[in-house]
Design an enzyme around this catalytic site. Sequence first.
Site, PDB file in Angstrom:
ATOM      1  N   ILE A  12     -31.939   0.872  24.142  1.00  0.00           N
ATOM      2  CA  ILE A  12     -31.861  -0.265  24.519  1.00  0.00           C
ATOM      3  C   ILE A  12     -31.237  -0.824  25.319  1.00  0.00           C
ATOM      4  CG2 ILE A  12     -32.255  -2.140  23.078  1.00  0.00           C
ATOM      5  CD1 ILE A  12     -32.201  -0.935  20.856  1.00  0.00           C
ATOM      6  N   THR A 125     -29.019  -3.556  12.905  1.00  0.00           N
ATOM      7  CA  THR A 125     -30.065  -3.506  12.589  1.00  0.00           C
ATOM      8  C   THR A 125     -30.288  -3.703  11.472  1.00  0.00           C
ATOM      9  OG1 THR A 125     -30.940  -1.262  11.812  1.00  0.00           O
ATOM     10  CG2 THR A 125     -28.426  -2.005  12.074  1.00  0.00           C
ATOM     11  N   ASP A 126     -31.660  -3.347  11.090  1.00  0.00           N
ATOM     12  CA  ASP A 126     -32.222  -3.434   9.762  1.00  0.00           C
ATOM     13  C   ASP A 126     -31.775  -2.561   8.854  1.00  0.00           C
ATOM     14  OD1 ASP A 126     -33.510  -1.483  10.998  1.00  0.00           O
ATOM     15  OD2 ASP A 126     -35.265  -1.584   9.881  1.00  0.00           O
ATOM     16  N   GLU A 127     -31.039  -1.538   9.207  1.00  0.00           N
ATOM     17  CA  GLU A 127     -30.195  -0.694   8.421  1.00  0.00           C
ATOM     18  C   GLU A 127     -29.463  -0.706   7.677  1.00  0.00           C
ATOM     19  OE1 GLU A 127     -29.441   3.093   9.478  1.00  0.00           O
ATOM     20  OE2 GLU A 127     -31.335   4.028  10.322  1.00  0.00           O
ATOM     21  N   TYR A 150     -22.758   4.503   9.262  1.00  0.00           N
ATOM     22  CA  TYR A 150     -23.292   3.741  10.494  1.00  0.00           C
ATOM     23  C   TYR A 150     -23.482   2.405   9.961  1.00  0.00           C
ATOM     24  CZ  TYR A 150     -27.026   2.187  14.122  1.00  0.00           C
ATOM     25  OH  TYR A 150     -27.407   1.267  14.026  1.00  0.00           O
ATOM     26  N   LYS A 154     -22.028  -1.127  10.637  1.00  0.00           N
ATOM     27  CA  LYS A 154     -22.919  -1.944  11.651  1.00  0.00           C
ATOM     28  C   LYS A 154     -22.882  -3.722  10.832  1.00  0.00           C
ATOM     29  CE  LYS A 154     -25.473  -2.428  14.959  1.00  0.00           C
ATOM     30  NZ  LYS A 154     -25.198  -2.898  16.584  1.00  0.00           N
TER      31      LYS A 154
HETATM   32  P1  NAD Z   1     -27.631   4.492  22.528  1.00  0.00           P
HETATM   33  O1  NAD Z   1     -26.728   5.307  22.047  1.00  0.00           O
HETATM   34  O2  NAD Z   1     -28.824   5.017  23.254  1.00  0.00           O
HETATM   35  O3  NAD Z   1     -26.482   3.281  23.698  1.00  0.00           O
HETATM   36  C1  NAD Z   1     -25.048   3.121  22.290  1.00  0.00           C
HETATM   37  C2  NAD Z   1     -24.105   2.969  24.445  1.00  0.00           C
HETATM   38  O4  NAD Z   1     -22.986   1.984  23.762  1.00  0.00           O
HETATM   39  C3  NAD Z   1     -24.203   3.773  25.420  1.00  0.00           C
HETATM   40  O5  NAD Z   1     -23.984   3.077  26.890  1.00  0.00           O
HETATM   41  C4  NAD Z   1     -22.639   3.891  24.951  1.00  0.00           C
HETATM   42  O6  NAD Z   1     -21.586   4.984  26.451  1.00  0.00           O
HETATM   43  C5  NAD Z   1     -22.344   3.201  24.874  1.00  0.00           C
HETATM   44  N1  NAD Z   1     -20.605   3.132  24.070  1.00  0.00           N
HETATM   45  C6  NAD Z   1     -20.327   2.954  23.027  1.00  0.00           C
HETATM   46  N2  NAD Z   1     -19.278   3.259  22.752  1.00  0.00           N
HETATM   47  C7  NAD Z   1     -19.403   2.605  23.197  1.00  0.00           C
HETATM   48  C8  NAD Z   1     -17.486   1.674  23.574  1.00  0.00           C
HETATM   49  N3  NAD Z   1     -16.580   1.527  22.363  1.00  0.00           N
HETATM   50  N4  NAD Z   1     -17.329   0.407  24.355  1.00  0.00           N
HETATM   51  C9  NAD Z   1     -18.309   0.628  25.286  1.00  0.00           C
HETATM   52  N5  NAD Z   1     -19.267   1.202  25.410  1.00  0.00           N
HETATM   53  C10 NAD Z   1     -20.011   2.166  24.214  1.00  0.00           C
HETATM   54  O7  NAD Z   1     -28.087   3.425  21.811  1.00  0.00           O
HETATM   55  P2  NAD Z   1     -28.947   2.823  21.386  1.00  0.00           P
HETATM   56  O8  NAD Z   1     -30.483   3.269  20.620  1.00  0.00           O
HETATM   57  O9  NAD Z   1     -29.370   1.956  22.942  1.00  0.00           O
HETATM   58  O10 NAD Z   1     -28.517   1.012  20.193  1.00  0.00           O
HETATM   59  C11 NAD Z   1     -28.412   0.090  21.245  1.00  0.00           C
HETATM   60  C12 NAD Z   1     -27.847  -1.197  19.733  1.00  0.00           C
HETATM   61  O11 NAD Z   1     -29.086  -1.436  19.369  1.00  0.00           O
HETATM   62  C13 NAD Z   1     -27.361  -0.265  19.517  1.00  0.00           C
HETATM   63  O12 NAD Z   1     -26.393  -1.483  17.999  1.00  0.00           O
HETATM   64  C14 NAD Z   1     -28.055   0.399  17.442  1.00  0.00           C
HETATM   65  O13 NAD Z   1     -26.702   0.126  16.269  1.00  0.00           O
HETATM   66  C15 NAD Z   1     -29.133  -0.851  18.203  1.00  0.00           C
HETATM   67  N6  NAD Z   1     -30.065  -0.808  17.187  1.00  0.00           N
HETATM   68  C16 NAD Z   1     -30.790   0.304  17.857  1.00  0.00           C
HETATM   69  C17 NAD Z   1     -31.789   0.345  16.775  1.00  0.00           C
HETATM   70  C18 NAD Z   1     -32.959   2.169  17.712  1.00  0.00           C
HETATM   71  O14 NAD Z   1     -34.202   1.673  17.153  1.00  0.00           O
HETATM   72  N7  NAD Z   1     -32.216   2.380  18.620  1.00  0.00           N
HETATM   73  C19 NAD Z   1     -32.567  -0.119  16.553  1.00  0.00           C
HETATM   74  C20 NAD Z   1     -31.545  -1.950  15.861  1.00  0.00           C
HETATM   75  C21 NAD Z   1     -30.311  -1.333  16.639  1.00  0.00           C
HETATM   76  O1  DAU Z   2     -33.466   0.934  11.799  1.00  0.00           O
HETATM   77  C1  DAU Z   2     -33.583   0.991  13.356  1.00  0.00           C
HETATM   78  C2  DAU Z   2     -32.421   1.806  13.245  1.00  0.00           C
HETATM   79  O2  DAU Z   2     -33.203   3.324  13.473  1.00  0.00           O
HETATM   80  C3  DAU Z   2     -31.051   2.461  13.988  1.00  0.00           C
HETATM   81  O3  DAU Z   2     -30.199   0.915  13.573  1.00  0.00           O
HETATM   82  C4  DAU Z   2     -30.207   2.984  14.417  1.00  0.00           C
HETATM   83  O4  DAU Z   2     -29.831   2.986  16.080  1.00  0.00           O
HETATM   84  C5  DAU Z   2     -31.479   4.469  14.800  1.00  0.00           C
HETATM   85  O5  DAU Z   2     -30.387   5.643  15.415  1.00  0.00           O
HETATM   86  C6  DAU Z   2     -32.865   4.390  13.892  1.00  0.00           C
HETATM   87  O6  DAU Z   2     -32.048   5.206  12.656  1.00  0.00           O
HETATM   88  P1  DAU Z   2     -32.982   6.404  11.870  1.00  0.00           P
HETATM   89  O7  DAU Z   2     -31.962   7.107  11.297  1.00  0.00           O
HETATM   90  O8  DAU Z   2     -34.160   5.472  11.246  1.00  0.00           O
HETATM   91  O9  DAU Z   2     -33.814   7.441  13.423  1.00  0.00           O
HETATM   92  P2  DAU Z   2     -34.026   8.430  13.219  1.00  0.00           P
HETATM   93  O10 DAU Z   2     -34.751   8.817  14.491  1.00  0.00           O
HETATM   94  O11 DAU Z   2     -32.541   8.986  12.930  1.00  0.00           O
HETATM   95  O12 DAU Z   2     -34.396   8.873  12.725  1.00  0.00           O
HETATM   96  C7  DAU Z   2     -35.744   7.748  12.342  1.00  0.00           C
HETATM   97  C8  DAU Z   2     -36.775   9.484  10.764  1.00  0.00           C
HETATM   98  O13 DAU Z   2     -36.902  10.272  10.798  1.00  0.00           O
HETATM   99  C9  DAU Z   2     -35.652   9.172   9.184  1.00  0.00           C
HETATM  100  O14 DAU Z   2     -36.396   8.705   8.794  1.00  0.00           O
HETATM  101  C10 DAU Z   2     -34.641  10.240   9.916  1.00  0.00           C
HETATM  102  C11 DAU Z   2     -36.052  11.925  10.401  1.00  0.00           C
HETATM  103  N1  DAU Z   2     -35.559  12.693  10.811  1.00  0.00           N
HETATM  104  C12 DAU Z   2     -34.630  12.003  11.969  1.00  0.00           C
HETATM  105  C13 DAU Z   2     -34.286  13.147  12.655  1.00  0.00           C
HETATM  106  C14 DAU Z   2     -33.521  13.376  13.702  1.00  0.00           C
HETATM  107  C15 DAU Z   2     -36.196  13.666  10.510  1.00  0.00           C
HETATM  108  O15 DAU Z   2     -37.377  13.852  10.209  1.00  0.00           O
HETATM  109  N2  DAU Z   2     -35.828  14.920  11.361  1.00  0.00           N
HETATM  110  C16 DAU Z   2     -34.499  14.964  12.379  1.00  0.00           C
HETATM  111  O16 DAU Z   2     -34.589  15.920  12.908  1.00  0.00           O
END
Ligand code: NAD
Ligand code: DAU
Length: 336
Positions: A12, A125-127, A150, A154
């Site tokens: 993101i 996050t919504d989690e 996780y 958060k």
């Molecule tokens: P990601 O894992 O793709 O990226 C995380 C980034 O943070 C990486 O570039 C990593 O190098 C950097 N990082 C990790 N530890 C660090 C540290 N100690 N110092 C500096 N940089 C560091 O994560 P993402 O999916 O892009 O998520 C970004 C943010 O959004 C997170 O805070 C996550 O909780 C939140 N979020 C993610 C989702 C989703 O669906 N992916 C949804 C809601 C919220």
């Molecule tokens: O809701 C926001 C969150 O969404 C963020 O805060 C997290 O950073 C992000 O990783 C994501 O969490 P989830 O656990 O929902 O995402 P993930 O892609 O890991 O899994 C999505 C759904 O799919 C979940 O119900 C678990 C399931 N899953 C996931 C993987 C990796 C499978 O069934 N098989 C898999 O191999």
Amino acid sequence: MTILVTGGCGFIGSNFVKYMLETYPEDIIVNFDKLTYAGNLENLQDIEKNPKYHFVKGDICNRLEVEDCIKKFNTDVIVNFAAESHVDRSILGPAVFIETNIAGTGILLQVAKEIGIKKFVQISTDEVYGSLGNDGKFTETTPLHPNSPYSASKTSADLLALAYEHTFGLPVVITRCSNNYGPYQFPEKLLPLMIANAFDNKPLPVYGDGMNIRDWLYVKDHCIAIDVALREGKVGEVYNIGGNNEWANINIIKLLLKIINKPESLIKYVKDRPGHDRRYAIDASKIEKELGWKPSVTFEIGLEKTIKWYLENENWWRRIISGEYQQYYQKLYGNR
Ligand code: NAD
Ligand code: DAU
């Protein structure tokens, strides 16, 4: 304005950095990232020479590195994406989640307070709300009930951020978004993992009965919402962000297979994720009514764009899955 983006080399964060440089050519973006397994400089290759963009390799858990960077660039505002973000990894090893997501955020907040940062956006996050039954949605007043290491980390970060606002007047805003999808998502997460496996005709590991529900939002819409929260969000407030787009995992996987013309026989039901949250659904009416944001990309278009991106950028994910990822994959899926 100078914006410090932490974690800008992740999924993101890198989409956000590009969106901001495109949208506000006058602003300066400093990307502070530790480059963990999830951070990838390749994600930003196309803008790395932009004079308004600066990359600093640093760790949010290292106070000196944080302070030096904030001071060096006369930072006005901070958007904190930096985190360990994968639920399954937090089950394999929670310690780094506690360190980065809680202690690291604590250091950022403390330095931000001392330096007098004008706005601090905590990307949450919504989690943090835990799991829903069949009905209802998470609102900003839903009690916090995180279930995984996780989400607990958060939630702790959110509480620290709100305490810094309440106690010290640090201008904090928190955003809580649902599941994002789109380009540059690390292939440990559901959609890119399934795309990569299907591409190679490898089994698609579906946890449990596949009926867990997630609420999907295209990453660019999340970036726009964060920008709105940064500029217009009221200090001390939390804003939910979501796409009103619920899908059971198994249905999203079947749709994906249909689009890429691969057989459903690739689906393999595997042992469930421990503590697996059943359903997430976001009520985003607060940010919609108060700040005028709403999602702009339909799921149909967003999914098509995402799949196209992974197919056109095979080298990007192949480089990732050929490295340390192999050991992670074996550890997580090997005896499921
Ligand atoms: P990601 O894992 O793709 O990226 C995380 C980034 O943070 C990486 O570039 C990593 O190098 C950097 N990082 C990790 N530890 C660090 C540290 N100690 N110092 C500096 N940089 C560091 O994560 P993402 O999916 O892009 O998520 C970004 C943010 O959004 C997170 O805070 C996550 O909780 C939140 N979020 C993610 C989702 C989703 O669906 N992916 C949804 C809601 C919220
Ligand atoms: O809701 C926001 C969150 O969404 C963020 O805060 C997290 O950073 C992000 O990783 C994501 O969490 P989830 O656990 O929902 O995402 P993930 O892609 O890991 O899994 C999505 C759904 O799919 C979940 O119900 C678990 C399931 N899953 C996931 C993987 C990796 C499978 O069934 N098989 C898999 O191999």
